[in-house]
Design a protein around this motif. Sequence first.
Motif, PDB file in Angstrom:
ATOM      1  N   ARG A 116       0.802  -1.223   0.000  1.00  0.00           N
ATOM      2  CA  ARG A 116       0.000   0.000   0.000  1.00  0.00           C
ATOM      3  C   ARG A 116       0.841   1.283   0.000  1.00  0.00           C
ATOM      4  N   HIS A 117       2.141   1.114  -0.130  1.00  0.00           N
ATOM      5  CA  HIS A 117       3.047   2.264  -0.155  1.00  0.00           C
ATOM      6  C   HIS A 117       3.810   2.294  -1.482  1.00  0.00           C
ATOM      7  N   PRO A 118       4.408   3.419  -1.827  1.00  0.00           N
ATOM      8  CA  PRO A 118       5.037   3.554  -3.154  1.00  0.00           C
ATOM      9  C   PRO A 118       6.315   2.753  -3.323  1.00  0.00           C
ATOM     10  N   THR A 119       6.648   2.537  -4.590  1.00  0.00           N
ATOM     11  CA  THR A 119       7.929   1.960  -4.980  1.00  0.00           C
ATOM     12  C   THR A 119       8.720   3.044  -5.693  1.00  0.00           C
ATOM     13  N   ILE A 120       9.879   3.386  -5.162  1.00  0.00           N
ATOM     14  CA  ILE A 120      10.703   4.466  -5.699  1.00  0.00           C
ATOM     15  C   ILE A 120      11.881   3.852  -6.452  1.00  0.00           C
ATOM     16  N   GLY A 121      12.012   4.196  -7.735  1.00  0.00           N
ATOM     17  CA  GLY A 121      13.081   3.633  -8.554  1.00  0.00           C
ATOM     18  C   GLY A 121      14.451   4.193  -8.222  1.00  0.00           C
ATOM     19  N   ASN A 122      15.456   3.704  -8.913  1.00  0.00           N
ATOM     20  CA  ASN A 122      16.833   4.133  -8.682  1.00  0.00           C
ATOM     21  C   ASN A 122      17.040   5.589  -9.101  1.00  0.00           C
ATOM     22  N   ASN A 123      17.934   6.261  -8.378  1.00  0.00           N
ATOM     23  CA  ASN A 123      18.387   7.609  -8.748  1.00  0.00           C
ATOM     24  C   ASN A 123      17.240   8.622  -8.806  1.00  0.00           C
TER      25      ASN A 123
END
Length: 243
Positions: A116-123
């Motif tokens: 239920r929380h975001p996925t933050i990509g690299n850089n």
Amino acid sequence: MFEGIREDIQTVFSNDPAAKSTVEVILCYPGLHAIWFHKIAHWFWVRGHKLAGRFISHINRFFTGIEIHPGATIGRRFFIDHGMGVVIGETTIVGDDVLLYKGVVLGGTSLENKKRHPTIGNNVVVGTNAIVLGDIEIGENCKIGAGSVVTKPAPPNSTIVGIPGKTLESIRKDKNNNHDLEHGKIPDPITDVLTTLILRQEKLEKVVFDDEDNVKKTSVAYKELRDLKQATIKKIKQEDIKK
């Protein structure tokens, strides 16, 4: 372990020009302390010691002002600059080389026991007081402007600004993973639209109200506006004569 500690310290130097010495970084950077506390809390959490993980996370928040749930997955070379008020939820996934500023919230929008929380990509760079909500994915090399509220996924190499966040594909991939710290100087799509409308209106007004020579030089697309102007003037004159 020592290699990881060395990498975390070097990450501070890479992202904060104010850092002067290794001793200063170790003693005076709450963002670094928060990451180290979280690694300990996460170790207990994934091994089933939930209470221990939560308690260490609570201590982390008390000393640093940064709340990272022990269940959150954090990548390498992660840095929180200043950090006060940062909140990272339980099912958040953060990639490598991510930079967060003060007041960032990576929060959830559901009461169900699921991702239920975001996925933050690299850089990725997330600006001051920005909020990212829900199980959404922010692509690699993105930049989120200060104060933005992001509730929808963003493609890689884009800028997200505004409330709600609007996406602009405007950042080129940086192979050196160096962050652009000028995250406050990013375009505002709403302002761009309003500016375009104003310029359009000024152009139409020029066609309608300028003298006949300038009107003849304009596009044929405005011929109806010119005729309307002339008909309106003629009608007004006729009404004046009747009076």
